[in-house]
Design a protein around this motif. Sequence first.
Motif, PDB file in Angstrom:
ATOM      1  N   THR A 267      69.633  57.205  61.004  1.00 18.82           N
ATOM      2  CA  THR A 267      70.983  57.194  60.424  1.00 18.82           C
ATOM      3  C   THR A 267      71.524  58.609  60.257  1.00 18.82           C
ATOM      4  O   THR A 267      72.704  58.870  60.538  1.00 18.82           O
ATOM      5  N   LEU A 268      70.683  59.520  59.834  1.00 18.79           N
ATOM      6  CA  LEU A 268      71.124  60.903  59.613  1.00 18.79           C
ATOM      7  C   LEU A 268      71.435  61.633  60.917  1.00 18.79           C
ATOM      8  O   LEU A 268      72.071  62.691  60.896  1.00 18.79           O
ATOM      9  N   HIS A 269      71.022  61.080  62.021  1.00 20.53           N
ATOM     10  CA  HIS A 269      71.364  61.663  63.318  1.00 20.53           C
ATOM     11  C   HIS A 269      72.664  61.071  63.877  1.00 20.53           C
ATOM     12  O   HIS A 269      73.101  61.475  64.957  1.00 20.53           O
ATOM     13  N   ASN A 270      73.259  60.125  63.152  1.00 20.89           N
ATOM     14  CA  ASN A 270      74.499  59.496  63.623  1.00 20.89           C
ATOM     15  C   ASN A 270      75.642  59.861  62.677  1.00 20.89           C
ATOM     16  O   ASN A 270      76.156  59.015  61.949  1.00 20.89           O
ATOM     17  N   ILE A 271      76.005  61.123  62.676  1.00 17.34           N
ATOM     18  CA  ILE A 271      77.031  61.635  61.766  1.00 17.34           C
ATOM     19  C   ILE A 271      78.392  60.993  62.036  1.00 17.34           C
ATOM     20  O   ILE A 271      79.156  60.712  61.106  1.00 17.34           O
ATOM     21  N   GLU A 272      78.694  60.752  63.307  1.00 16.38           N
ATOM     22  CA  GLU A 272      80.005  60.198  63.659  1.00 16.38           C
ATOM     23  C   GLU A 272      80.226  58.828  63.017  1.00 16.38           C
ATOM     24  O   GLU A 272      81.304  58.541  62.487  1.00 16.38           O
ATOM     25  N   GLU A 273      79.205  57.968  63.064  1.00 17.82           N
ATOM     26  CA  GLU A 273      79.333  56.631  62.468  1.00 17.82           C
ATOM     27  C   GLU A 273      79.469  56.733  60.953  1.00 17.82           C
ATOM     28  O   GLU A 273      80.266  56.012  60.343  1.00 17.82           O
ATOM     29  N   TYR A 274      78.691  57.638  60.361  1.00 21.82           N
ATOM     30  CA  TYR A 274      78.789  57.866  58.919  1.00 21.82           C
ATOM     31  C   TYR A 274      80.207  58.273  58.521  1.00 21.82           C
ATOM     32  O   TYR A 274      80.791  57.715  57.581  1.00 21.82           O
ATOM     33  N   GLU A 275      80.785  59.214  59.232  1.00 24.41           N
ATOM     34  CA  GLU A 275      82.128  59.690  58.901  1.00 24.41           C
ATOM     35  C   GLU A 275      83.176  58.620  59.128  1.00 24.41           C
ATOM     36  O   GLU A 275      84.115  58.481  58.334  1.00 24.41           O
ATOM     37  N   GLN A 276      83.007  57.836  60.190  1.00 24.91           N
ATOM     38  CA  GLN A 276      83.970  56.767  60.481  1.00 24.91           C
ATOM     39  C   GLN A 276      83.969  55.708  59.385  1.00 24.91           C
ATOM     40  O   GLN A 276      85.028  55.289  58.905  1.00 24.91           O
ATOM     41  N   LYS A 277      82.786  55.299  58.929  1.00 27.28           N
ATOM     42  CA  LYS A 277      82.697  54.273  57.894  1.00 27.28           C
ATOM     43  C   LYS A 277      83.182  54.796  56.544  1.00 27.28           C
ATOM     44  O   LYS A 277      83.855  54.095  55.793  1.00 27.28           O
ATOM     45  N   ARG A 278      82.838  56.057  56.246  1.00 29.46           N
ATOM     46  CA  ARG A 278      83.303  56.654  54.985  1.00 29.46           C
ATOM     47  C   ARG A 278      84.828  56.741  54.964  1.00 29.46           C
ATOM     48  O   ARG A 278      85.467  56.386  53.965  1.00 29.46           O
ATOM     49  N   ASN A 279      85.416  57.182  56.062  1.00 28.14           N
ATOM     50  CA  ASN A 279      86.875  57.294  56.123  1.00 28.14           C
ATOM     51  C   ASN A 279      87.545  55.927  56.030  1.00 28.14           C
ATOM     52  O   ASN A 279      88.620  55.792  55.431  1.00 28.14           O
ATOM     53  N   GLU A 280      86.908  54.925  56.607  1.00 32.02           N
ATOM     54  CA  GLU A 280      87.450  53.562  56.519  1.00 32.02           C
ATOM     55  C   GLU A 280      87.427  53.067  55.068  1.00 32.02           C
ATOM     56  O   GLU A 280      88.386  52.437  54.599  1.00 32.02           O
TER      57      GLU A 280
END
Length: 341
Positions: free
Chosen positions: A244-257
């Motif tokens: 999960t920590l290697h997938n920063i893009e998904e983290y940022e997308q979900k947080r922004n959503e």
Amino acid sequence: MENLVRKNILNLSPYLSAREEYSEKKGVFLDANENPFGIYNRYPDPYQETLKQRLSEIKNILSNRIFIGNGSDEIIDIAFRIFCEPYRDKALTFIPTYGMYEVSANINAVELIKIPLNSDFQIDKKTIEPFFSDKNLKLIFICSPNNPTGNLLKSEDIEFILQNFKGIVIVDEAYIDFCDQPSFLEKIEKYPNLIVSQTLSKAWGLAGIRLGIAYMNESFLSYYNKVKAPYNISAVNQKIALETLHNIEEYEQKRNEILSEKTKLINELKGLKIVRKIYPSDANFLLIEADNANELYSQLIAKQIIIRNRNTVIPNCLRITVGTQEENQKLVIALKQISNG
């Protein structure tokens, strides 16, 4: 700082696991009484070095200042066990706040002083100053953004405590990823008595693996490593966290959503007559004041919409977690139906 540590912890000889005696990856392993067959038959890295290195890269902090716990609750509990003598020492927090500080204090037989936040859910410095001289006060817990109020506590008030209190200050930043203010991680060099707690349960979406993180000076980390269970984080959970920590893009997308949905939800709640007040939020949830919190909570439960009733903590208040667009729409529809009678 050494004077704050309990004598039995200072003198403690920690359990030395097989993977500490020999940490290489290759070899014929006949040392730990493991089953030789299976995928997860071997004990995990007791100090989660690969995971810590990834966190070090993301947070820009040395890995030898990182502790990984079985949820933030382990971090809280270990703090009591390192610094507080049962039936003698004390801890302090500001209420309303996260309930595990009190539960953990009670488990460890430590008196918890509870100081109310002011009407804006901020620290009143005048109320805390008299406690700085109490030699038995060892820990102060500060949750920011705070749960259940949702707001950040003023950084200058937290720094005032760090500068004047001679004990340990734990700043719980479980919700820090949802706000645009800097973390207190950058203050660890400046304040040797500071421990910053974070988590992968909220913005990273990993509540199910129970993984909390604490950042602290190297001396405190040595005591945390002494007291923790030998293999406190499973190999499975380390693997999931690392992926999960290697997938920063998904983290940022979900947080922004989530943040976008929070704004929409606030706008919808503003138009409902049953909602008296929406408190400012720097987290992924909203605290609202309703006409009758208990009744509204029961009506939503009847529609299988579950929010958190905080009426016993803050009169007539409910806490609403920001969900998916579909979940939030169901909530709004139900609230409108209730509001319109």
